[in-house]
Each structure stands twice: as C-alpha cells, then as structure tokens.
Enzyme design. Structure first.
Site, PDB file in Angstrom:
ATOM      1  N   ASP A 189       0.453  -1.096   0.051  1.00 46.50           N
ATOM      2  CA  ASP A 189      -0.614   0.166  -0.132  1.00 46.50           C
ATOM      3  C   ASP A 189       1.158   1.038   0.078  1.00 46.50           C
ATOM      4  O   ASP A 189       0.323   2.509   0.349  1.00 46.50           O
ATOM      5  CB  ASP A 189      -0.970  -0.055   1.319  1.00 46.50           C
ATOM      6  N   LYS A 192       2.097   3.205  -6.110  1.00 46.11           N
ATOM      7  CA  LYS A 192       1.512   2.306  -6.809  1.00 46.11           C
ATOM      8  C   LYS A 192       3.101   2.056  -8.115  1.00 46.11           C
ATOM      9  O   LYS A 192       3.268   0.181  -8.455  1.00 46.11           O
ATOM     10  CB  LYS A 192       0.547   2.683  -8.213  1.00 46.11           C
ATOM     11  N   ASP A 217      -3.542  -3.424  -2.538  1.00 49.08           N
ATOM     12  CA  ASP A 217      -4.586  -2.463  -2.429  1.00 49.08           C
ATOM     13  C   ASP A 217      -4.179  -1.690  -3.519  1.00 49.08           C
ATOM     14  O   ASP A 217      -3.119  -1.294  -4.441  1.00 49.08           O
ATOM     15  CB  ASP A 217      -4.162  -1.130  -1.244  1.00 49.08           C
ATOM     16  N   ASN A 218      -5.175  -0.636  -3.744  1.00 47.33           N
ATOM     17  CA  ASN A 218      -5.508   0.662  -4.767  1.00 47.33           C
ATOM     18  C   ASN A 218      -5.217   0.497  -6.644  1.00 47.33           C
ATOM     19  O   ASN A 218      -4.264   1.223  -6.773  1.00 47.33           O
ATOM     20  CB  ASN A 218      -4.163   1.498  -4.315  1.00 47.33           C
ATOM     21  N   GLU A 247     -11.256   4.087  -0.964  1.00 51.68           N
ATOM     22  CA  GLU A 247     -11.230   4.397   0.756  1.00 51.68           C
ATOM     23  C   GLU A 247     -12.257   5.798   0.734  1.00 51.68           C
ATOM     24  O   GLU A 247     -12.366   6.554   0.290  1.00 51.68           O
ATOM     25  CB  GLU A 247      -9.908   4.579   1.299  1.00 51.68           C
TER      26      GLU A 247
END
Length: 262
Positions: A189, A192, A217-218, A247
């Site tokens: 996380d 990226k 994540d993401n 989120e």
C-alpha cells in the site's frame, strides 16, 4: 446591512460547496476524488490549521479511541475519514477484505509496505496469532512518527516493528536484519509504481515461499497496471481481484490477492 447579508450568504454557499456539494460530486470518480481530497482540501486545511492531516488524524484517535483497544482506534480513524477529513487508508470497506485474508491465512510473518498513519498496520496486527511478526516500512519520517503513536495508542507496539526507509533499501536486508526466512503475507500500500519492482525484488531475495500471499491495495485507483499484468499473466502466481471502492468513496477500486506458486 445588505452587504453583510451578501457576505453571509456567500460564506454559506462556499461552506456548502466545500462540505457537501463537491464531495458528493466527486464520489463516483476516483481521479477527481483524489484531486479534491488529497491535494486541494489537504493543502487548504494544512494552511488553515498549521498542522498536517496525519496530526489531525492522530488527534481524532487520542480524543475518540480507547487506549489499548485496536478496534476502537480503527473505528475512530474511519469516523474521522468519513465525517471529518478523507485520508488514504485502506478504509473500512476494503479493510474488511484485508481482515478476511489475514484471518484465513493466519500468518506468522507479515511485511507491510507503506505504513502511512498505521491504520492497516493496526488492523493486521490485531488479528495476528501470538508470537507473529509484523514488519512495516514507511519512507516518510513524519508519517512514521504519527504511526508509532497510533500503534502505541492501540497497544500493539510489541507486535509491530516499524522501519523508516525505502522498500528497495530494506527488502534485501529482511533475512539478515530481521531474521526473516520467508514471508507469509505481504501487504502493499505504498507507491503504486513500486509494486512491480518490489515484487520482483521479493522474488530475487528468496522471501516468497509456495503459498506466500501478496495483497495489493489501490490496484484500480490510482492503479498499478504493470503490476496487475505481471501477477495475472505470470505462471508463478494465482491471482484474484476483490472488487470494492476507493476508501470512503463510491469510485471503483479493489485489492489484488496473488498466491505465489513457487
């Protein structure tokens, strides 16, 4: 008198735009939501309050969470982010997916890449079995300082080792510095663009065993398309996408769970 009414009406309109209209308008568009919350609003509030978002988040924890209760810390942060000020934690919706992966895997050794304010760190650590090890890496020393206080408030400092520095610097030191033989779970996380090079570095350093899980994540917003392409096409992984939302918004995002096959 008329001028005062105009000023009052203008201020009310600006407040309504800031508090309700614009947040509602960007709810379904991830890029606009990030631009509004993570750049415009954060900079404005930093200037107005002479503090930082992590400091304000910590204040919410200290005011509303019960010391020594990890779940109350998570709840206090979620309440702050939903009703006061958005922040880029994994969040409550995707956090439940994270919880289920941790509970199912019951890992003994976990590496988290990207601590931020310690929200996901607390979620993970609160579910770990006794004597499990959680190492979390944070590049930003200001974030790390806040995260240490959030973790301490949750009463989990004995289960977590927070390390300042880059993933590229610390991943090769895992075995020597922390006595890690293999990682059961890696939660990504952080930046990226680092997902793919860090995955390859974990492989090269021999830190993944058959059955090790990468949870990223993401992967949709902001997104990591090169990472997704790699884990979905590589014969070394069995990958699964968990569709969710960015989120505290309604914009699509999700978690990618990739099991290392050896």
């Amino acid at each position: 008198m008329l001028g005062c009414l105009h000023c009052t009406g203008g201020a009310a309109l600006l407040y309504a735009l800031y508090r309700w209209v614009i947040p509602a308008a960007v709810q379904y568009h991830g890029g606009l939501a990030l631009l509004w919350h993570d750049i415009i609003v954060e900079r404005m509030l930093d200037t107005l309050t002479q503090s930082t978002r992590p400091q304000r988040l910590l204040g919410a924890v200290q005011k509303n969470a019960t010391r020594g209760d990890p779940r109350s810390v998570v709840k206090a942060i979620d309440e702050f982010c939903r009703h006061k000020e958005w922040a880029m934690n994994v969040g409550d919706e995707k956090g439940c997916i994270l919880d289920s992966v941790v509970s199912e895997l019951n890992p003994a050794t976990v590496l988290e890449l990207g601590t931020y304010c310690g929200y996901s760190t607390v979620r993970i650590a609160s579910l770990l079995p006794p004597h499990a090890k959680l190492i979390t890496l944070e590049f930003n020393p200001d974030y790390a300082k806040i995260a240490c206080q959030v973790i301490a408030w949750a009463g989990l400092e004995d289960k977590i080792q927070l390390v300042e520095g880059s993933s590229a610097e610390w991943i090769p030191k895992m075995k020597e510095h922390f006595g890690v033989k293999m990682l059961d779970l890696v939660f990504m996380d952080h930046w990226k663009d680092d997902y793919l090079p860090d995955t390859k570095l974990l492989e090269d350093c021999g830190l993944l065993r058959k059955g090790s899980v990468l949870l990223a994540d993401n992967v949709i917003c902001p997104g990591s398309p090169d990472y997704l392409k790699y884990v979905r096409r590589s014969p070394r992984y069995k990958s699964q996408y968990f569709r969710s939302h960015l989120e505290y918004t309604k914009a699509e995002d999700g978690l990618e769970k990739s099991v290392f096959l050896g």
